[in-house]
Design a protein around this motif. Sequence first.
Motif, PDB file in Angstrom:
ATOM      1  N   LYS A 140      10.545   4.550  10.084  1.00  0.00           N
ATOM      2  CA  LYS A 140       9.481   4.252  11.041  1.00  0.00           C
ATOM      3  C   LYS A 140       8.160   4.588  10.360  1.00  0.00           C
ATOM      4  O   LYS A 140       8.115   5.395   9.421  1.00  0.00           O
ATOM      5  N   ILE A 141       7.108   4.019  10.881  1.00  0.00           N
ATOM      6  CA  ILE A 141       5.817   4.247  10.231  1.00  0.00           C
ATOM      7  C   ILE A 141       5.435   5.725  10.275  1.00  0.00           C
ATOM      8  O   ILE A 141       4.752   6.242   9.392  1.00  0.00           O
ATOM      9  N   SER A 142       5.939   6.428  11.279  1.00  0.00           N
ATOM     10  CA  SER A 142       5.635   7.863  11.390  1.00  0.00           C
ATOM     11  C   SER A 142       6.334   8.672  10.287  1.00  0.00           C
ATOM     12  O   SER A 142       5.928   9.789   9.973  1.00  0.00           O
ATOM     13  N   ASP A 143       7.396   8.096   9.698  1.00  0.00           N
ATOM     14  CA  ASP A 143       8.110   8.809   8.621  1.00  0.00           C
ATOM     15  C   ASP A 143       7.339   8.769   7.297  1.00  0.00           C
ATOM     16  O   ASP A 143       7.616   9.543   6.378  1.00  0.00           O
ATOM     17  N   VAL A 144       6.413   7.821   7.206  1.00  0.00           N
ATOM     18  CA  VAL A 144       5.687   7.620   5.936  1.00  0.00           C
ATOM     19  C   VAL A 144       4.731   8.792   5.683  1.00  0.00           C
ATOM     20  O   VAL A 144       4.070   9.265   6.605  1.00  0.00           O
ATOM     21  N   ASP A 145       4.690   9.292   4.443  1.00  0.00           N
ATOM     22  CA  ASP A 145       3.839  10.442   4.119  1.00  0.00           C
ATOM     23  C   ASP A 145       2.401  10.036   3.825  1.00  0.00           C
ATOM     24  O   ASP A 145       1.478  10.809   4.039  1.00  0.00           O
ATOM     25  N   ALA A 146       2.238   8.843   3.260  1.00  0.00           N
ATOM     26  CA  ALA A 146       0.897   8.415   2.869  1.00  0.00           C
ATOM     27  C   ALA A 146       0.892   6.901   2.662  1.00  0.00           C
ATOM     28  O   ALA A 146       1.950   6.292   2.487  1.00  0.00           O
ATOM     29  N   VAL A 147      -0.312   6.327   2.679  1.00  0.00           N
ATOM     30  CA  VAL A 147      -0.457   4.892   2.454  1.00  0.00           C
ATOM     31  C   VAL A 147      -1.304   4.672   1.201  1.00  0.00           C
ATOM     32  O   VAL A 147      -2.443   5.138   1.124  1.00  0.00           O
ATOM     33  N   ALA A 148      -0.727   3.964   0.251  1.00  0.00           N
ATOM     34  CA  ALA A 148      -1.469   3.642  -0.975  1.00  0.00           C
ATOM     35  C   ALA A 148      -1.847   2.173  -0.942  1.00  0.00           C
ATOM     36  O   ALA A 148      -1.140   1.361  -0.356  1.00  0.00           O
ATOM     37  N   PHE A 149      -2.966   1.844  -1.576  1.00  0.00           N
ATOM     38  CA  PHE A 149      -3.357   0.431  -1.648  1.00  0.00           C
ATOM     39  C   PHE A 149      -3.955   0.141  -3.008  1.00  0.00           C
ATOM     40  O   PHE A 149      -4.452   1.016  -3.704  1.00  0.00           O
ATOM     41  N   SER A 150      -3.893  -1.130  -3.362  1.00  0.00           N
ATOM     42  CA  SER A 150      -4.445  -1.600  -4.618  1.00  0.00           C
ATOM     43  C   SER A 150      -5.953  -1.717  -4.430  1.00  0.00           C
ATOM     44  O   SER A 150      -6.427  -2.604  -3.751  1.00  0.00           O
ATOM     45  N   GLN A 151      -6.703  -0.815  -5.068  1.00  0.00           N
ATOM     46  CA  GLN A 151      -8.157  -0.816  -4.862  1.00  0.00           C
ATOM     47  C   GLN A 151      -8.847  -1.761  -5.856  1.00  0.00           C
ATOM     48  O   GLN A 151     -10.007  -2.103  -5.702  1.00  0.00           O
ATOM     49  N   GLY A 152      -8.121  -2.157  -6.887  1.00  0.00           N
ATOM     50  CA  GLY A 152      -8.659  -3.061  -7.893  1.00  0.00           C
ATOM     51  C   GLY A 152      -7.890  -2.887  -9.196  1.00  0.00           C
ATOM     52  O   GLY A 152      -7.021  -2.012  -9.249  1.00  0.00           O
ATOM     53  N   PRO A 153      -8.135  -3.671 -10.225  1.00  0.00           N
ATOM     54  CA  PRO A 153      -9.025  -4.831 -10.220  1.00  0.00           C
ATOM     55  C   PRO A 153      -8.336  -6.043  -9.606  1.00  0.00           C
ATOM     56  O   PRO A 153      -7.112  -6.086  -9.552  1.00  0.00           O
ATOM     57  N   GLY A 154      -9.126  -7.006  -9.172  1.00  0.00           N
ATOM     58  CA  GLY A 154      -8.548  -8.206  -8.580  1.00  0.00           C
ATOM     59  C   GLY A 154      -9.613  -9.029  -7.893  1.00  0.00           C
ATOM     60  O   GLY A 154     -10.807  -8.820  -8.103  1.00  0.00           O
ATOM     61  N   LEU A 155      -9.159  -9.956  -7.079  1.00  0.00           N
ATOM     62  CA  LEU A 155     -10.078 -10.833  -6.363  1.00  0.00           C
ATOM     63  C   LEU A 155     -10.551 -10.134  -5.091  1.00  0.00           C
ATOM     64  O   LEU A 155      -9.739  -9.711  -4.279  1.00  0.00           O
ATOM     65  N   GLY A 156     -11.862 -10.054  -4.927  1.00  0.00           N
ATOM     66  CA  GLY A 156     -12.440  -9.330  -3.802  1.00  0.00           C
ATOM     67  C   GLY A 156     -11.832  -9.668  -2.454  1.00  0.00           C
ATOM     68  O   GLY A 156     -11.339  -8.776  -1.752  1.00  0.00           O
ATOM     69  N   PRO A 157     -11.843 -10.947  -2.064  1.00  0.00           N
ATOM     70  CA  PRO A 157     -11.331 -11.298  -0.739  1.00  0.00           C
ATOM     71  C   PRO A 157      -9.869 -10.878  -0.547  1.00  0.00           C
ATOM     72  O   PRO A 157      -9.471 -10.484   0.540  1.00  0.00           O
ATOM     73  N   CYS A 158      -9.073 -10.973  -1.608  1.00  0.00           N
ATOM     74  CA  CYS A 158      -7.665 -10.604  -1.526  1.00  0.00           C
ATOM     75  C   CYS A 158      -7.512  -9.084  -1.415  1.00  0.00           C
ATOM     76  O   CYS A 158      -6.774  -8.579  -0.565  1.00  0.00           O
ATOM     77  N   LEU A 159      -8.238  -8.376  -2.284  1.00  0.00           N
ATOM     78  CA  LEU A 159      -8.168  -6.912  -2.266  1.00  0.00           C
ATOM     79  C   LEU A 159      -8.519  -6.365  -0.887  1.00  0.00           C
ATOM     80  O   LEU A 159      -7.908  -5.415  -0.393  1.00  0.00           O
ATOM     81  N   ARG A 160      -9.520  -6.996  -0.256  1.00  0.00           N
ATOM     82  CA  ARG A 160      -9.997  -6.467   1.025  1.00  0.00           C
ATOM     83  C   ARG A 160      -8.933  -6.543   2.108  1.00  0.00           C
ATOM     84  O   ARG A 160      -8.863  -5.682   2.970  1.00  0.00           O
ATOM     85  N   VAL A 161      -8.074  -7.556   2.049  1.00  0.00           N
ATOM     86  CA  VAL A 161      -7.022  -7.667   3.065  1.00  0.00           C
ATOM     87  C   VAL A 161      -6.088  -6.460   2.982  1.00  0.00           C
ATOM     88  O   VAL A 161      -5.826  -5.787   3.983  1.00  0.00           O
ATOM     89  N   GLY A 162      -5.627  -6.165   1.780  1.00  0.00           N
ATOM     90  CA  GLY A 162      -4.733  -5.019   1.608  1.00  0.00           C
ATOM     91  C   GLY A 162      -5.414  -3.720   1.973  1.00  0.00           C
ATOM     92  O   GLY A 162      -4.808  -2.828   2.594  1.00  0.00           O
ATOM     93  N   ALA A 163      -6.694  -3.616   1.615  1.00  0.00           N
ATOM     94  CA  ALA A 163      -7.442  -2.395   1.900  1.00  0.00           C
ATOM     95  C   ALA A 163      -7.568  -2.195   3.410  1.00  0.00           C
ATOM     96  O   ALA A 163      -7.396  -1.080   3.913  1.00  0.00           O
ATOM     97  N   VAL A 164      -7.820  -3.276   4.134  1.00  0.00           N
ATOM     98  CA  VAL A 164      -7.955  -3.176   5.597  1.00  0.00           C
ATOM     99  C   VAL A 164      -6.630  -2.735   6.219  1.00  0.00           C
ATOM    100  O   VAL A 164      -6.586  -1.854   7.076  1.00  0.00           O
ATOM    101  N   VAL A 165      -5.537  -3.331   5.757  1.00  0.00           N
ATOM    102  CA  VAL A 165      -4.217  -2.962   6.279  1.00  0.00           C
ATOM    103  C   VAL A 165      -3.965  -1.471   6.035  1.00  0.00           C
ATOM    104  O   VAL A 165      -3.582  -0.725   6.945  1.00  0.00           O
ATOM    105  N   ALA A 166      -4.208  -1.033   4.797  1.00  0.00           N
ATOM    106  CA  ALA A 166      -3.927   0.365   4.445  1.00  0.00           C
ATOM    107  C   ALA A 166      -4.834   1.324   5.216  1.00  0.00           C
ATOM    108  O   ALA A 166      -4.370   2.346   5.746  1.00  0.00           O
ATOM    109  N   ARG A 167      -6.130   0.976   5.327  1.00  0.00           N
ATOM    110  CA  ARG A 167      -7.059   1.847   6.061  1.00  0.00           C
ATOM    111  C   ARG A 167      -6.648   1.960   7.521  1.00  0.00           C
ATOM    112  O   ARG A 167      -6.710   3.038   8.112  1.00  0.00           O
ATOM    113  N   SER A 168      -6.242   0.840   8.121  1.00  0.00           N
ATOM    114  CA  SER A 168      -5.871   0.841   9.526  1.00  0.00           C
ATOM    115  C   SER A 168      -4.685   1.773   9.767  1.00  0.00           C
ATOM    116  O   SER A 168      -4.711   2.606  10.667  1.00  0.00           O
TER     117      SER A 168
END
Lengths: 328, 218
Positions: A67-95
């Motif tokens: 379950k999501i509550s079991d997860v200890d931490a959320v990591a995301f790809s902060q870069g390098p890459g395409l800005g618009p694409c990176l932002r989607v993952g970043a938004v998901v992880a931040r949320s």
Amino acid sequence: MGVESTAHTFGVSVVSTRSGAPTILSDVRDIYRPEKGEGIHPREASRHHTQVAAPVLSKALKDAGVKISDVDAVAFSQGPGLGPCLRVGAVVARSVSAYYGKPLIPVNHAIAHIELAAMLTDASDPLVLLVSGGHTVITAFAARRWRVFGETLDLTVGQMIDQFGRAAGYASPFGREFEALSNKSNVLLDLPYTVKGNDVSFSGLLTASKRLLAERRGLEDVCFSLRETGFAMLAEVVERALAFTEKKEVLIAGGVAANLRLREMLTQICGVHGAKLFAVPREYSGDCGAQIAWNGLQGLEAGVRIDVEKSSVKQSWRLDQVDIAWRR
Amino acid sequence: MKKVEMKLLTRGAEAAVYLGDWFGQEAVFKIREPKQYRHPVLDSKIRRLRTLHEASFIAEARRLGVATPLIYFVDQERGEIVMQFLHGRRLKEIVNGDVGGAEAVEGWCREVGRYVARLHLGRIIHGDLTTSNFIVVGDRLALIDFGLAFYSTRLEDRAVDLHLLDTVAESAHHRSAERVTGAVLEGYREVMGEAEAEKVLRQLKEVERRGRYKKQVD
């Protein structure tokens, strides 16, 4: 949990070390496919990622049996890459991080490729050749950072292969067809071989290969010549870095690592220098959530964190700019 | 000159280097052995070309005031150059070991900059400027390994030539990287002239900015 979204791939994975050895509990990906003959369009790719994010995330948790509550931490790809694409993952992880109160961990996508490959192959202190659509770099770890010993001065080898494929009317990624076509020929056409010290340059090779195509030379012969010339350039700079660093391990990571001819060339070089070749397993050679989850877990254990306010994406984040806390 | 009498000094990526006897003199035999990983046609083309180039550039560099080993003999077919043996130490060791103290090290690095500038003014790009290719012989610095050298006066090529030294300073000598590059550029400016050096250094910034991962993919 790791979220990957640098380019074509939106991926989420859960990795655990609770049972001792690192285990990839789940690795779910959904890949944006551009039209045949076209390259990636950042806006279209990011739209794709937005659409698949929720189902991919749910499936990754379900596959992992957590379950999501079991997860200890959320990591995301902060870069390098395409800005618009990176932002989607970043938004998901931040949320997820903000809503469930989980630490947010920034991951450098290139380093994540290397660390996952090293974990899966048990390479401990390798000279690394990272070759894909986004990267062409030779690096080794020294004094808290991955140090770059050589890299491309222009195109990555993956870009060169894909752009050549598109010129020949093939969809990207072209890697598998490129390998199959190359294997059908043994006619070596004259192409520019450009090694500048420890660096390589692929733009002249691409232009000349496209010209041969325009001159109606056989596609198989051009593929073969492009492969033999381009990979020999890579092999040469790897050999130079290997002779310089005197490492006993060579690790090949990234999507192009799947190419058997490149592996064969590196195997021969390793033989000459008494080193051992490790190659990332094909299923984890491309972009995936598992690389982010694993490197995120390493970061978590070493105390790496980032505040949401400071977590903007870094489109051109070099791997040698990252201080590494999890390697000695 | 028979192989049995020769002692392997180093086997680099580019060539095997032996110490042997050349008509009663100690000499270095640099042999570009075939690379198994390369297609034979490509391999022989590269080895022939680099052997010939290296020999001519070594001679040319000396005319420009850059100390290099004397060439005794060239065998293009076998990819072999026979040249003077230099009794010295690689600059790499001197920098890493801080041999002679920081001031001496900076002095050698300034001389590196002067050498590179002399080559560039003479239209030569060395193409492989690493600290392993500079040898300290007594109170003189010598430059070896011209296998990747070529003629060019383009700013871009000069900048990339210097960039390699930068990369090496960052990777091999990260503890003293700033000192090393600072002194090299100082010597480079001195010989090149402020205006011309500035152009190259501006281009160097451009090269580094353009490098992968500093810009967006695609």
